[in-house]
Design an enzyme around this catalytic site. Structure first.
Site, PDB file in Angstrom:
ATOM      1  N   HIS A   6      -0.254  -1.804  -9.718  1.00 47.84           N
ATOM      2  CA  HIS A   6      -0.113  -3.258  -9.639  1.00 47.84           C
ATOM      3  C   HIS A   6       0.741  -3.797 -10.786  1.00 47.84           C
ATOM      4  O   HIS A   6       0.732  -3.259 -11.893  1.00 47.84           O
ATOM      5  CB  HIS A   6      -1.487  -3.924  -9.678  1.00 47.84           C
ATOM      6  CG  HIS A   6      -2.253  -3.774  -8.414  1.00 47.84           C
ATOM      7  ND1 HIS A   6      -3.619  -3.722  -8.368  1.00 47.84           N
ATOM      8  CD2 HIS A   6      -1.839  -3.644  -7.123  1.00 47.84           C
ATOM      9  CE1 HIS A   6      -4.019  -3.586  -7.124  1.00 47.84           C
ATOM     10  NE2 HIS A   6      -2.959  -3.531  -6.346  1.00 47.84           N
ATOM     11  N   HIS A  17       1.819   2.015  -3.442  1.00 49.67           N
ATOM     12  CA  HIS A  17       0.802   2.770  -4.182  1.00 49.67           C
ATOM     13  C   HIS A  17       0.930   4.265  -3.900  1.00 49.67           C
ATOM     14  O   HIS A  17       0.868   5.090  -4.816  1.00 49.67           O
ATOM     15  CB  HIS A  17      -0.594   2.283  -3.804  1.00 49.67           C
ATOM     16  CG  HIS A  17      -0.978   0.981  -4.424  1.00 49.67           C
ATOM     17  ND1 HIS A  17      -0.757   0.687  -5.747  1.00 49.67           N
ATOM     18  CD2 HIS A  17      -1.591  -0.116  -3.896  1.00 49.67           C
ATOM     19  CE1 HIS A  17      -1.213  -0.531  -6.012  1.00 49.67           C
ATOM     20  NE2 HIS A  17      -1.713  -1.046  -4.903  1.00 49.67           N
ATOM     21  N   ASN A  36      25.655   0.912   7.590  1.00 46.14           N
ATOM     22  CA  ASN A  36      24.223   0.858   7.904  1.00 46.14           C
ATOM     23  C   ASN A  36      23.404   1.877   7.123  1.00 46.14           C
ATOM     24  O   ASN A  36      22.242   2.124   7.437  1.00 46.14           O
ATOM     25  CB  ASN A  36      23.995   1.056   9.405  1.00 46.14           C
ATOM     26  CG  ASN A  36      24.353   2.459   9.873  1.00 46.14           C
ATOM     27  OD1 ASN A  36      24.922   3.256   9.129  1.00 46.14           O
ATOM     28  ND2 ASN A  36      24.022   2.770  11.116  1.00 46.14           N
ATOM     29  N   ASP A  69      28.038   6.744   3.716  1.00 44.11           N
ATOM     30  CA  ASP A  69      27.735   5.376   4.131  1.00 44.11           C
ATOM     31  C   ASP A  69      26.828   4.760   3.074  1.00 44.11           C
ATOM     32  O   ASP A  69      25.648   5.075   2.993  1.00 44.11           O
ATOM     33  CB  ASP A  69      27.053   5.346   5.502  1.00 44.11           C
ATOM     34  CG  ASP A  69      27.072   3.957   6.122  1.00 44.11           C
ATOM     35  OD1 ASP A  69      26.959   2.977   5.363  1.00 44.11           O
ATOM     36  OD2 ASP A  69      27.196   3.858   7.356  1.00 44.11           O
ATOM     37  N   GLU A 119      26.852   9.103   9.883  1.00 42.62           N
ATOM     38  CA  GLU A 119      26.871   9.475  11.291  1.00 42.62           C
ATOM     39  C   GLU A 119      28.152  10.231  11.607  1.00 42.62           C
ATOM     40  O   GLU A 119      29.018  10.412  10.742  1.00 42.62           O
ATOM     41  CB  GLU A 119      26.731   8.206  12.144  1.00 42.62           C
ATOM     42  CG  GLU A 119      25.420   7.484  11.880  1.00 42.62           C
ATOM     43  CD  GLU A 119      25.469   6.000  12.231  1.00 42.62           C
ATOM     44  OE1 GLU A 119      24.503   5.521  12.818  1.00 42.62           O
ATOM     45  OE2 GLU A 119      26.472   5.340  11.918  1.00 42.62           O
ATOM     46  N   GLU A 154       0.827  -1.212   0.000  1.00 41.53           N
ATOM     47  CA  GLU A 154       0.000   0.000   0.000  1.00 41.53           C
ATOM     48  C   GLU A 154       0.861   1.262   0.000  1.00 41.53           C
ATOM     49  O   GLU A 154       0.519   2.256  -0.656  1.00 41.53           O
ATOM     50  CB  GLU A 154      -0.953  -0.017   1.194  1.00 41.53           C
ATOM     51  CG  GLU A 154      -1.887  -1.225   1.258  1.00 41.53           C
ATOM     52  CD  GLU A 154      -2.682  -1.462  -0.021  1.00 41.53           C
ATOM     53  OE1 GLU A 154      -2.891  -0.510  -0.794  1.00 41.53           O
ATOM     54  OE2 GLU A 154      -3.083  -2.618  -0.262  1.00 41.53           O
TER      55      GLU A 154
END
EC number: 3.4.24.-
Length: 608
Positions: free
Chosen positions: A345, A339, A408, A418, A412, A336
């Protein structure tokens, strides 16, 4: 860069297999029992966190040893994350729990570059991982021996015998054809900059009253369910270079705030209207989803507005909590949200590296986390055409307060960039092993970064949004596109207001926010209540004491509005949990040539 604490936990799989068991995920055939053993090797002087930033789990599956690498999903929650529920008498209760040291992780099996694991370590280990192309689940066994866990293939979970669930979207808002056509045109420099910029969706989650009842009237149970699904949702959209962060969780513990009914269309309309008229007044966010325990008519499991992202009303979706297996509901949430992000779809010709893709019209039990080639093209075309601005705002470096972890995807403190692990990084400017810029590179991302170099001074990086905004320009010395706006005090809205920090706050606009489009500002006599110095009228607070307004400042205290739906000509918005909500906003025009500042009506020619 601060060294990340590495924790090794061994899961010794005893030679015991069960034939059938009822678990949280449902009825399971053919499972293995494993026992976690935690081995911690803290560096000298290191502080033990409750949940480490990085962990490894070693255990055997089908007699073969595997190593599961996990990293904390540190961007799962926004820095100002809040939770709201309601007392039995309807009183709103909002808290701001600390979520820095949470227990939700993403990870991968050793020697596999893709992030395919989503694990909760809150009370034992619960979640899933991919091994040799098959999905496995792990969850604690509720036995007297609290260390026992079950590991089993997803295919061994008995599926509920019911008709396949479907999405109810039938192009229910925006016209889709122009979006497709836009992808064929040549990109302007502004569109290319937009595509290159990182994207963030700040998500507001709502659980309805049936969800609250379904999970035993327990706020903790509902919270855990929502967190588990949000962790997977975040993982799914990482593949689309979109970071989903939960800003708020609201649980309708007393009663529903809208009419939640089997008609998905009507429920979505009600939720969208409520989001625009109520929810956005509480806290800024980009997208809202309602999770409901009701059964929608027919096979519908969810509904959303196509292309609605960033719109005050249409950036919404509703999802039925239709399965015990939380990752199947999480996929419906991702579907959802897809969308809302302009993705329709999949057609029969669309493919991904799985049996089913996220945007398939029928929700598959195959639990795929992959978007199809069609979805990626459609999403790109939507971004090119609409360039929704709300998803460009990202957390600053200082918003992430736990130790940095290279790989990650969050830049930071101590990091230049990163781009993920060395195996997955595709950034030509960033060294994934060190999270430092490569030799000769000035930047890796940002609206003022182009091919690893700063854009020239004076290059426009963001167009003006309205009359109080200004076009933002690159400095030539940074990749950042610094926000600029018109000076405070400049007339706006046909002289009905004055610009303030890039906006044009007016009393009439604030009244319509609280009381609807037909609201108006009350007569001057109503503002005399601000002379009282109580809940109904004051200008400022000192040590939690409400200070009455001086007569010349009454238009800078509590906002008074009138509305055709209200008989009282002097209406205020008041919430015990947020008493300052409903005050006249700073910068609002309070008289000709004057604006509100700290509860005073001051001349706009003076700094305020």
């Amino acid at each position: 860069m601060i060294q990340v604490l590495l924790v090794t936990i061994c899961l010794a799989a005893f030679p015991y297999q069960g034939s059938s068991i009822i678990l949280e995920s449902g009825n399971v055939n053919d499972y293995e029992v494993v026992y976690p053993r935690k081995v911690t090797a803290l560096p000298e002087g290191a502080v033990q966190q409750k949940y480490e930033d990085a962990m490894q789990y070693e255990f055997k599956v089908n007699g073969e040893p595997v190593v599961l690498h996990l990293e904390k999903n540190k961007g799962l929650f926004s820095e100002d994350y809040s939770e709201t529920h309601y007392s039995p008498d309807g009183r709103e209760i909002t808290t701001y729990p600390s979520v820095e040291d949470h227990c939700y992780y993403h990870g991968r099996i050793q020697n596999d570059a893709d992030l395919t694991a989503s694990i909760s370590a809150c009370n034992g280990l619960k979640g899933h991982f991919m091994l040799q192309g098959e999905m496995y689940l792990i969850e604690p066994l509720k036995l007297s021996d609290s260390e026992a866990h079950a590991v089993f293939k997803y295919e061994n979970v008995e599926k509920e015998d019911e008709a396949p669930k479907m999405c109810g979207v039938t192009q229910n808002w925006k016209s889709y054809e122009p979006i497709k056509k836009a992808s064929q045109s040549n990109l302007t420099p502004e569109q290319q900059r937009y595509l290159n910029a990182p994207k963030f969706v700040k998500l507001f989650l709502v659980a309805d009253n049936i969800m609250y009842l379904k999970y035993g009237r327990s706020l903790t149970n509902v919270r855990t369910r929502m967190y588990d699904m949000a962790n997977i949702l975040n993982l799914i959209f990482r593949r689309m270079n979109i970071h989903v962060a939960v800003t708020d969780l609201e649980i309708w513990s007393d009663k529903d705030k809208i009419i939640v009914q089997p008609s998905a269309d009507d429920t979505l309309k009600s939720f969208a209207t409520w989001r625009e008229s109520v929810l956005l007044k509480h806290k800024s966010h980009d997208n809202a989803q309602l999770l409901t325990g009701i059964n929608f008519n027919g096979p519908t499991a969810g509904l959303a507005y196509l292309g609605g992202i960033c719109d005050p009303m249409y950036s919404t979706a509703i999802v039925q909590d239709h399965n015990k297996i939380h990752h199947l509901v999480a996929i419906a949430m991702a579907h959802e949200m897809g969308h809302n992000l302009g993705i329709d779809h999949d057609k029969d010709t669309c493919t991904c590296a799985a049996k089913s893709c996220v945007m398939a019209g029928t929700l598959s039990c195959e639990a795929s986390y992959l978007f199809s080639d069609c979805s990626r093209k459609e999403h790109r075309a939507f971004l090119i055409k609409n360039m929704p601005q709300c998803i460009l705002k990202k957390p600053s470096k200082t918003d992430v307060v736990s130790p940095p972890v290279c790989g990650n995807y969050f830049v930071e403190m101590g990091e230049d960039c990163d781009c993920g692990s060395p195996a997955t990084c595709r950034d030509p400017c960033c060294d994934a092993a060190t999270c430092k810029l490569k030799q000769g590179a000035q930047c890796a991302e940002g609206l003022c970064c182009d091919q690893c170099r700063f854009k020239g001074a004076g290059t426009q990086c963001r167009a003006a949004m309205d009359e109080c905004d200004m076009a933002d320009l690159c400095t030539g010395q940074s990749a950042d596109c610094t926000d600029r706006f018109q000076k405070n005090g400049q007339p706006c809205q046909n002289n009905n207001g004055y610009c303030y920090n890039g906006t044009c706050p007016t009393m009439i606009k604030q009244c319509t926010v609280f009381f609807g489009s037909n609201a108006a500002v009350s007569q001057d006599a109503c503002f005399q209540f601000n002379l009282q110095g109580n809940n109904y009228g004051y200008c400022r607070k000192e040590q939690n004491t409400k200070i009455a307004c001086e007569p010349q400042n009454v238009k800078c205290g509590r906002l008074y509005c009138t509305s055709p739906e209200k008989q009282n000509p002097c209406n205020i918005y008041y919430s015990p949990s947020n008493e300052d909500k409903g005050m006249v906003l700073p910068g609002t025009k309070c008289a000709d040539g004057k604006a509100c500042s700290n509860g005073q009506c001051v001349d706009v020619t003076t700094p305020y």
